[in-house]
Design an enzyme around this catalytic site. Structure first.
Site, mmCIF file in Angstrom:
data_model
loop_
_atom_site.group_PDB
_atom_site.id
_atom_site.type_symbol
_atom_site.label_atom_id
_atom_site.label_comp_id
_atom_site.label_asym_id
_atom_site.label_seq_id
_atom_site.Cartn_x
_atom_site.Cartn_y
_atom_site.Cartn_z
ATOM 1 N N LYS A 229 0.831 -1.194 0.000
ATOM 2 C CA LYS A 229 0.000 0.000 0.000
ATOM 3 C C LYS A 229 0.877 1.260 0.000
ATOM 4 O O LYS A 229 2.052 1.241 0.350
ATOM 5 C CB LYS A 229 -0.932 -0.012 1.216
ATOM 6 C CG LYS A 229 -2.047 -1.058 1.150
ATOM 7 C CD LYS A 229 -3.073 -0.719 0.101
ATOM 8 C CE LYS A 229 -4.211 -1.719 -0.016
ATOM 9 N NZ LYS A 229 -5.162 -1.639 1.098
ATOM 10 N N ARG A 263 -4.080 -9.901 3.581
ATOM 11 C CA ARG A 263 -4.204 -9.901 2.119
ATOM 12 C C ARG A 263 -2.869 -9.448 1.549
ATOM 13 O O ARG A 263 -2.473 -8.298 1.705
ATOM 14 C CB ARG A 263 -5.331 -8.970 1.695
ATOM 15 C CG ARG A 263 -5.627 -8.937 0.196
ATOM 16 C CD ARG A 263 -6.791 -7.990 -0.059
ATOM 17 N NE ARG A 263 -7.199 -7.983 -1.454
ATOM 18 C CZ ARG A 263 -6.695 -7.177 -2.391
ATOM 19 N NH1 ARG A 263 -5.738 -6.314 -2.066
ATOM 20 N NH2 ARG A 263 -7.151 -7.227 -3.637
#
Length: 298
Positions: A229, A263
């Site tokens: 991210k 994830r």
């Protein structure tokens, strides 16, 4: 040692059963989009997407999350295009594996057709923006992931502000739980995701990671979608291709703070990190014992 107070720790998802009081599930990511934020279309071709799914299973993934539309702001992806991207991949993977298959979508029609093809989880990153999505899941045996995000799908949300990010994310998620339950989705088929980076800046995502226990305390299995991210890239001054180590660190901290599903893009490293963290906090035994266990040191 912190263990989240799970209301219903044992979950059967498709053919697999997880005791989230003792196990962390690793969710692999396969995006069948030409413009996904991390792989930039590497698995857009059908054969490559299917191969990536089976490779993830071979590397130890418990779960494969298949997406056909990016979260980032942009033009809407027509529902039929999204269906054509994800449903054939779901069907191919289901034909060869009992792995948990989730589909990353906020469209009820995509969800319905993905479930028919063998998906066992719908991963909605928009917090039920489509009011028909929860009833579709309720009418099946699929699990629903409810994620915190504030913007309408594929739209910008400049300068997000929170007075108390953990409390506000928790309140949002509990509201979405109420909506899902009212639509007929039982609590034992609900998972929560605080939505790292989704309408949050780097400082907010870092704080949310530190305070993840406040989300885990809600009693539902918590999903941490931290891999590669932007909050990792900005923290480390790292481009997308150099965020792997930071992603593992964020995943481990998330597990220690109560996450029970991570994830991740790098499946092998993530599985090792999850199993090692489980052992350190006392949730699993080592695979074997030999070192300094006998009369001779090996």
């Amino acid at each position: 040692m912190y263990l989240p107070p799970l209301r219903i720790p044992v979950r059967t998802i498709g053919a697999r059963t997880f005791d989230f009081s003792r196990r962390v599930a690793v969710m692999a990511v396969v995006n069948r989009t030409p413009d996904s934020f991390f792989d930039q279309g590497r698995t857009f071709a059908f054969d490559r997407a299917v191969d990536a799914c089976f490779e993830a299973v071979a590397l130890g993934a418990d779960w494969v999350d298949i997406g056909g539309a990016p979260f980032a702001p942009g033009e809407p992806i027509p529902v039929e295009d999204e269906v054509e991207r994800v449903v054939p991949v779901v069907a191919a993977l289901r034909a060869g594996s009992d792995v948990v298959i989730s589909v990353d979508t906020f469209h009820s029609e995509v969800a319905r057709r993905a479930i028919e093809a063998g998906a066992t989880v719908i991963n909605d990153t928009t917090g039920l923006s489509d009011p028909d999505l929860a009833p579709v899941v309720a009418g099946s045996e699929a699990t629903l992931v409810l994620t915190h995000s504030l913007a309408a799908p594929r739209t910008a949300y400049p300068r997000p502000h929170y007075d108390d990010i953990a409390a506000e994310v928790a309140a949002f998620l509990l509201d979405r739980v109420d909506r899902a339950v009212a639509a007929g989705v039982p609590e034992e088929r609900i998972i929560l995701d605080p939505g790292h980076d989704l309408n949050k800046n780097t400082l907010q995502s870092l704080e949310l990671t530190r305070r993840l226990r406040e989300i885990a305390d809600l009693g539902f299995p918590t999903l941490a979608a931290v891999s590669n991210k932007d909050f990792i890239g900005e923290t480390l001054d790292a481009p997308r291709e150099a965020r792997g180590t930071g992603s593992i660190a964020a995943a481990v901290v998330s597990i220690v703070n109560g996450a029970r599903i991570i994830r991740m893009h790098d499946v092998r490293a993530s599985v090792d990190a999850a199993r090692m963290t489980e052992a350190i906090v006392g949730l699993r035994e080592p695979a074997y014992l030999k070192h300094n266990m006998g009369d001779v040191n090996d």
